[in-house]
Design an enzyme around this catalytic site. Structure first.
Site, PDB file in Angstrom:
ATOM      1  N   MET A  57       9.533   0.715  -7.509  1.00 24.95           N
ATOM      2  CA  MET A  57       9.473   2.168  -7.342  1.00 24.95           C
ATOM      3  C   MET A  57      10.207   2.615  -6.074  1.00 24.95           C
ATOM      4  O   MET A  57      10.022   2.049  -5.002  1.00 24.95           O
ATOM      5  CB  MET A  57       7.995   2.577  -7.264  1.00 24.95           C
TER       6      MET A  57
ATOM      7  N   SER B 141       7.530  -5.531  -7.862  1.00 27.68           N
ATOM      8  CA  SER B 141       6.554  -4.461  -8.035  1.00 27.68           C
ATOM      9  C   SER B 141       6.560  -4.001  -9.495  1.00 27.68           C
ATOM     10  O   SER B 141       6.464  -4.830 -10.396  1.00 27.68           O
ATOM     11  CB  SER B 141       6.833  -3.318  -7.050  1.00 27.68           C
ATOM     12  N   GLN B 142       6.747  -2.691  -9.777  1.00 29.99           N
ATOM     13  CA  GLN B 142       6.674  -2.230 -11.166  1.00 29.99           C
ATOM     14  C   GLN B 142       7.730  -2.894 -12.051  1.00 29.99           C
ATOM     15  O   GLN B 142       7.572  -2.997 -13.270  1.00 29.99           O
ATOM     16  CB  GLN B 142       6.781  -0.711 -11.255  1.00 29.99           C
TER      17      GLN B 142
ATOM     18  N   ASP C  21      -1.740  -6.703   0.754  1.00 34.98           N
ATOM     19  CA  ASP C  21      -1.078  -5.558   0.131  1.00 34.98           C
ATOM     20  C   ASP C  21      -1.846  -4.265   0.394  1.00 34.98           C
ATOM     21  O   ASP C  21      -3.044  -4.170   0.136  1.00 34.98           O
ATOM     22  CB  ASP C  21      -0.983  -5.793  -1.382  1.00 34.98           C
TER      23      ASP C  21
ATOM     24  N   HIS D 108       2.915  -5.475   0.779  1.00 31.85           N
ATOM     25  CA  HIS D 108       3.629  -5.391  -0.487  1.00 31.85           C
ATOM     26  C   HIS D 108       5.115  -5.705  -0.319  1.00 31.85           C
ATOM     27  O   HIS D 108       5.825  -5.049   0.456  1.00 31.85           O
ATOM     28  CB  HIS D 108       3.450  -3.990  -1.072  1.00 31.85           C
TER      29      HIS D 108
END
Length: 302
Positions: free
Chosen positions: A37, A111-112, A229, A285
């Protein structure tokens, strides 16, 4: 050319061909990466950096960093606002027409991008994905956005308000990426019924045997969880766990979820076959050292 030289040349041809074929067989498996993202395919401090260090360590490897859109700005904007199903469809098209990938490839999602590449594995088996490495991906979705990357905080403030107002409305689902993997444990029925992306790839509305078969074809499904995270809620989603249904405090690991127990995606069978790999790394993260990447992740790409 004299007969002796011709005979020598004819004798050498099979050897040269064999050497050529041996070299082709030993060629590095291509790598496809998908950013997270608010990022883009070619940011020199993120995906561009990953591409560079992989190329430095694996000579001759072909690395495709996925770009969704015609330029980097569109690519970044699409990570917030382009329907995920459309993004996956576009990526499947890119992969199918890339001659470098026809023999198969490894995939690494950040991530995503981790859950998006899992959708690619489940929906688009050709060319074949060999190993999937999810770096901080949220495979059971998220129920909160504690913090945003970089300079996207104003966007995330708007996202939070929009999700609060109606994450599962048709308009929000179709135009807000993060709503498509928003998983409200207090509204499980609404999530199952109206989530247009995550509920589908997690087999929440029924069993798509093709999804299951395609995911089980992976050699390894590696999930990296960042132990400190501050962006992902709940953190255990990075290892395919989630909140216990009906509340948002107690979490359960993958092996205690109905998804695993009912084996709707084949994860239980993959686990028993040693195909699931759970890795933890200290850091926030997507924060990791080069040394950790080289020693822990690179072996899955070689």
């Amino acid at each position: 050319m004299c007969p002796v030289k011709m005979a020598a040349l004819r004798a050498a041809v099979p050897v040269l061909l064999a050497l050529g074929l041996g070299h082709a067989a030993a060629a590095a498996v291509p790598l496809v990466i998908w950013h997270g993202m608010g990022d883009s395919c070619c940011n020199p401090q993120s995906m561009g950096y990953i591409k560079k260090i992989v190329e430095n360590k694996i000579p001759g490897i072909y690395v495709l960093s996925l770009k969704i859109g015609s330029n980097l700005i569109q690519d970044m904007e699409n990570s917030f606002f382009m329907n995920v199903n459309d993004q996956v469809r576009e990526v499947c098209g890119q992969l199918a027409t890339d001659p470098h990938l026809k023999g198969g490839y490894n995939a690494m999602g950040f991530s995503q991008g981790g859950q998006f590449l899992r959708a690619v594995a489940q929906r688009c088996p050709s060319p074949p994905m060999l190993n999937l490495i999810s770096v901080g991906g949220q495979h059971q979705g998220v129920y909160g956005f504690p913090r945003c990357p970089g300079e996207s905080s104003h966007v995330c403030d708007w996202i939070r308000k929009t999700l609060d107002l109606g994450a599962y409305t048709k308009a929000v689902q179709e135009h807000l990426v993060q709503a498509e993997y928003w998983h409200d444990p207090l509204k499980e029925e609404e999530y199952r019924k109206n989530s247009i992306f995550l509920a589908d790839i997690n087999q929440e509305r029924g069993i798509n045997e093709t999804y299951k078969k395609n995911l089980m074809a992976l050699k390894k499904f590696v999930m990296v969880k960042f132990l400190n995270d501050t962006m992902v809620d709940p953190l255990i989603s990075e290892w395919f766990g989630f909140y216990k249904s009906g509340q948002a405090k107690e979490t359960v690991p993958l092996r205690e979820t109905s998804l695993y127990k009912e084996d709707r995606l084949g994860l239980q069978e993959m686990d028993k076959a040693g195909k699931l790999v759970f890795l933890g790394v200290q850091g926030d993260h997507l924060h990791f050292s080069e040394e950790w990447f080289y020693t822990t992740i690179l072996p899955f790409l070689q």
